[in-house]
Design an enzyme around this catalytic site. Structure first.
Site, PDB file in Angstrom:
ATOM      1  N   HIS A 123      -8.000   1.429   1.134  1.00 50.97           N
ATOM      2  CA  HIS A 123      -7.982   1.205   2.597  1.00 50.97           C
ATOM      3  C   HIS A 123      -8.834   2.258   3.332  1.00 50.97           C
ATOM      4  O   HIS A 123      -8.337   2.993   4.183  1.00 50.97           O
ATOM      5  CB  HIS A 123      -6.531   1.223   3.122  1.00 50.97           C
ATOM      6  CG  HIS A 123      -6.385   0.489   4.429  1.00 50.97           C
ATOM      7  ND1 HIS A 123      -5.262  -0.201   4.767  1.00 50.97           N
ATOM      8  CD2 HIS A 123      -7.241   0.342   5.487  1.00 50.97           C
ATOM      9  CE1 HIS A 123      -5.415  -0.741   5.974  1.00 50.97           C
ATOM     10  NE2 HIS A 123      -6.609  -0.427   6.428  1.00 50.97           N
TER      11      HIS A 123
ATOM     12  N   GLU B 161       0.842  -1.204   0.000  1.00 48.21           N
ATOM     13  CA  GLU B 161       0.000   0.000   0.000  1.00 48.21           C
ATOM     14  C   GLU B 161       0.868   1.242   0.000  1.00 48.21           C
ATOM     15  O   GLU B 161       1.860   1.271   0.737  1.00 48.21           O
ATOM     16  CB  GLU B 161      -0.918   0.000   1.237  1.00 48.21           C
ATOM     17  CG  GLU B 161      -1.930  -1.137   1.200  1.00 48.21           C
ATOM     18  CD  GLU B 161      -2.951  -1.095   2.348  1.00 48.21           C
ATOM     19  OE1 GLU B 161      -2.965  -0.114   3.101  1.00 48.21           O
ATOM     20  OE2 GLU B 161      -3.728  -2.041   2.462  1.00 48.21           O
TER      21      GLU B 161
HETATM   22  P1  NAD Z   1     -11.589  -8.951  16.057  1.00 54.68           P
HETATM   23  O1  NAD Z   1     -10.384  -9.273  16.840  1.00 54.68           O
HETATM   24  O2  NAD Z   1     -12.822  -8.475  16.752  1.00 54.68           O
HETATM   25  O3  NAD Z   1     -12.026 -10.237  15.191  1.00 54.68           O
HETATM   26  C1  NAD Z   1     -11.113 -11.048  14.513  1.00 54.68           C
HETATM   27  C2  NAD Z   1     -11.669 -12.469  14.552  1.00 54.68           C
HETATM   28  O4  NAD Z   1     -10.787 -13.290  13.781  1.00 54.68           O
HETATM   29  C3  NAD Z   1     -11.701 -13.053  15.976  1.00 54.68           C
HETATM   30  O5  NAD Z   1     -12.989 -13.570  16.248  1.00 54.68           O
HETATM   31  C4  NAD Z   1     -10.661 -14.161  15.934  1.00 54.68           C
HETATM   32  O6  NAD Z   1     -11.008 -15.283  16.737  1.00 54.68           O
HETATM   33  C5  NAD Z   1     -10.663 -14.512  14.453  1.00 54.68           C
HETATM   34  N1  NAD Z   1      -9.479 -15.229  14.031  1.00 54.68           N
HETATM   35  C6  NAD Z   1      -8.221 -15.177  14.542  1.00 54.68           C
HETATM   36  N2  NAD Z   1      -7.409 -16.016  13.857  1.00 54.68           N
HETATM   37  C7  NAD Z   1      -8.178 -16.609  12.919  1.00 54.68           C
HETATM   38  C8  NAD Z   1      -7.929 -17.594  11.931  1.00 54.68           C
HETATM   39  N3  NAD Z   1      -6.727 -18.137  11.784  1.00 54.68           N
HETATM   40  N4  NAD Z   1      -8.950 -17.965  11.134  1.00 54.68           N
HETATM   41  C9  NAD Z   1     -10.189 -17.432  11.280  1.00 54.68           C
HETATM   42  N5  NAD Z   1     -10.483 -16.512  12.223  1.00 54.68           N
HETATM   43  C10 NAD Z   1      -9.484 -16.107  13.018  1.00 54.68           C
HETATM   44  O7  NAD Z   1     -11.137  -7.923  14.946  1.00 54.68           O
HETATM   45  P2  NAD Z   1     -12.065  -6.938  14.088  1.00 54.68           P
HETATM   46  O8  NAD Z   1     -12.210  -5.656  14.830  1.00 54.68           O
HETATM   47  O9  NAD Z   1     -13.267  -7.652  13.623  1.00 54.68           O
HETATM   48  O10 NAD Z   1     -11.075  -6.639  12.872  1.00 54.68           O
HETATM   49  C11 NAD Z   1     -10.659  -7.664  11.986  1.00 54.68           C
HETATM   50  C12 NAD Z   1      -9.537  -7.135  11.117  1.00 54.68           C
HETATM   51  O11 NAD Z   1     -10.033  -6.135  10.241  1.00 54.68           O
HETATM   52  C13 NAD Z   1      -8.441  -6.410  11.903  1.00 54.68           C
HETATM   53  O12 NAD Z   1      -7.502  -7.321  12.419  1.00 54.68           O
HETATM   54  C14 NAD Z   1      -7.840  -5.492  10.892  1.00 54.68           C
HETATM   55  O13 NAD Z   1      -6.753  -6.103  10.263  1.00 54.68           O
HETATM   56  C15 NAD Z   1      -8.967  -5.301   9.860  1.00 54.68           C
HETATM   57  N6  NAD Z   1      -9.418  -3.916   9.803  1.00 54.68           N
HETATM   58  C16 NAD Z   1      -9.444  -3.297   8.596  1.00 54.68           C
HETATM   59  C17 NAD Z   1      -9.865  -1.977   8.485  1.00 54.68           C
HETATM   60  C18 NAD Z   1      -9.937  -1.298   7.150  1.00 54.68           C
HETATM   61  O14 NAD Z   1      -9.827  -0.089   7.099  1.00 54.68           O
HETATM   62  N7  NAD Z   1     -10.144  -2.002   6.059  1.00 54.68           N
HETATM   63  C19 NAD Z   1     -10.239  -1.271   9.639  1.00 54.68           C
HETATM   64  C20 NAD Z   1     -10.220  -1.930  10.876  1.00 54.68           C
HETATM   65  C21 NAD Z   1      -9.808  -3.250  10.941  1.00 54.68           C
END
Ligand code: NAD
Length: 304
Positions: free
Chosen positions: A278, A259
Site C-alpha cells: 500500500h 492489510e
Molecule cells: P476519484 O474520486 O477522483 O475517481 C474515482 C472514479 O471512480 C470517479 O470518476 C467515479 O465516477 C468512478 N466510479 C465510482 N463508482 C464506480 C463504479 N461503480 N464503477 C466504475 N467507476 C466508478 O478518486 P481517485 O483520487 O482517482 O482515487 C481512486 C481510488 O484510489 C480511491 O478511492 C482510493 O481508494 C484509491 N487510492 C489508493 C491509494 C494507494 O495508496 N494505493 C492512494 C490514494 C487513493
C-alpha cells in the site's frame, strides 16, 4: 492564531503556516487524553490517518474552526460533531494522484517484464533468462476502471506509451477522455478487450468485489490485472483461483482485503504476481503536496 500539527507534516507546509503568522505546535500522534489538553486554545488542527479527532476532542476545543486531514479519507474524524459546531473539515484528495498512477504503471511494467521474479532469481544465483520472456506495452490496450483523478493520470501516461485506452466509469468525463484518446465502453467490453486492466474506483457498495470470478473469466488469458485502489474491489479468493488456473497472466497489487497481507498468503506463492505494501501515495512529492494543500486551506479559512 494557533495550529496544532498532530501528525508528521512536510516542512514546506509548516512554513506556509508560519509565514501566515500562525503559532505552530507539533505533537506526533497524541492519544485522546493528550489531544484533549492540546486543543484547548487552537484554531486549527492537522492530522493524517491518525490521531482520531473524536467528539470529546472537538468538544474540548472552543476556538477550533478547521480540522485538516493531510491526504485522503476522513474516517478518523467525527464529521457529525464537527458539523454540529460549524467546524470546517478539509483534506487533499488530489495530492497523491500522480504518485498512485506512477506506481500502477510501475506494477504494469514489472509484471509484463517479470522484473521482481528476475530479481529474486538473480539473488538466488540463477540466470533465469529463458523464464523471463516478457511483453511490450506499446500498441496494447489498457482498460482503466474508474476514470477519476488517478485514472486520468494513468491515461496520460498510457497515451505517451502508445497504448490504446478503454475507460469504464458510470460518470463519464468525455472531455478528459478525448484529451487522452480514451474510449468509454461498458465494463464487460473493457474486461474482454484489455491486455491490462487497472482499477481506480473508490470502495463503495457497488464496487465491493466488483472483480469477481465471473468478470475475471471475461479477461484475456494473457491479461494483467492491477489493483492500487482498495483490496475489497477484487474478490481475493476468485483472484487466487484465476491465477492458479491461468485465467489471466499475472497481477500487480498494492492493496489487499486484509492489510498487512498475512505472511504466507496464497498471493505470495505466484511468480507472476507483484506485491507492494500500500505504497501508492508514499512519495516525497505526494506527502509534500498533501501538507501544503491543507496548510493553504487553513490559511484561507482562518484569514477569512
Ligand atoms: P476519484 O474520486 O477522483 O475517481 C474515482 C472514479 O471512480 C470517479 O470518476 C467515479 O465516477 C468512478 N466510479 C465510482 N463508482 C464506480 C463504479 N461503480 N464503477 C466504475 N467507476 C466508478 O478518486 P481517485 O483520487 O482517482 O482515487 C481512486 C481510488 O484510489 C480511491 O478511492 C482510493 O481508494 C484509491 N487510492 C489508493 C491509494 C494507494 O495508496 N494505493 C492512494 C490514494 C487513493
Amino acid at each position: 492564531m494557533k495550529v496544532l500539527v498532530a501528525a508528521p507534516l512536510h516542512e514546506r507546509a509548516i512554513s506556509v503556516l508560519r509565514e501566515a503568522g500562525f503559532d505552530v505546535v507539533y505533537e506526533e500522534y497524541p492519544d485522546e487524553k493528550k489531544l484533549v489538553e492540546l486543543v484547548k486554545d487552537v484554531d486549527a488542527i492537522i492530522v493524517r490517518s491518525k490521531p482520531k479527532v473524536t467528539k470529546r476532542v472537538i468538544e474540548s476545543a472552543p476556538k477550533l474552526k478547521v480540522i485538516a486531514r493531510a491526504g485522503v479519507g476522513l474516517d478518523n474524524i467525527d464529521l457529525d460533531a464537527a458539523k454540529e459546531r460549524g467546524i470546517k473539515v478539509v483534506n487533499s484528495p488530489a495530492a497523491s494522484s500522480r504518485s498512485v498512477a506512477e506506481l500502477a504503471i510501475a506494477l504494469i511494467f514489472n509484471v509484463a517484464r517479470k522484473i521482481a521474479f528476475a530479481d529474486r532469481k538473480m539473488r538466488e544465483g540463477v540466470w533465469a533468462k529463458k523464464q523471463c520472456m516478457g511483453t511490450e506495452l506499446e500498441g496494447k490496450t489498457l482498460g482503466i476502471v474508474g476514470f477519476g483523478r488517478i485514472g486520468y493520470q494513468i491515461a496520460k501516461i498510457a497515451k505517451a506509451l502508445g497504448m490504446n485506452v478503454l475507460l469504464y466509469d458510470p460518470y463519464p468525463n468525455e472531455e478528459r477522455a478525448k484529451e487522452v484518446g480514451g474510449k468509454f465502453v461498458d465494463l464487460e467490453t473493457l474486461l474482454r478487450e484489455s491486455d491490462v486492466v487497472t482499477l481506480h474506483v473508490p470502495l463503495v457498495e457497488a464496487t465491493y468485489h466488483m472483480i469477481n470470478e465471473e468478470r475475471l473469466k471475461l479477461m484475456k488469458k494473457t491479461a494483467i490485472l492491477i489493483n492500487a485502489a482498495r483490496g475489497a474491489v477484487v474478490d481475493t479468493k476468485a483472484l487466487v483461483k484465476a491465477l492458479a488456473e491461468g485465467w489471466i497472466a499475472g497481477a500487480g497489487l498494492d492493496v489487499y482485503e486484509e492489510e498487512p497481507l498475512p505472511k504466507d498468503h496464497p498471493l505470495t506463492k505466484f511468480d507472476n504476481v507483484v506485491l507492494t505494501p500500500h505504497i501508492g501515495a508514499s512519495t516525497v512529492e505526494a506527502q509534500m503536496r498533501a501538507g501544503v494543500q491543507v496548510a493553504e486551506q487553513i490559511v484561507e479559512i482562518l484569514k477569512g
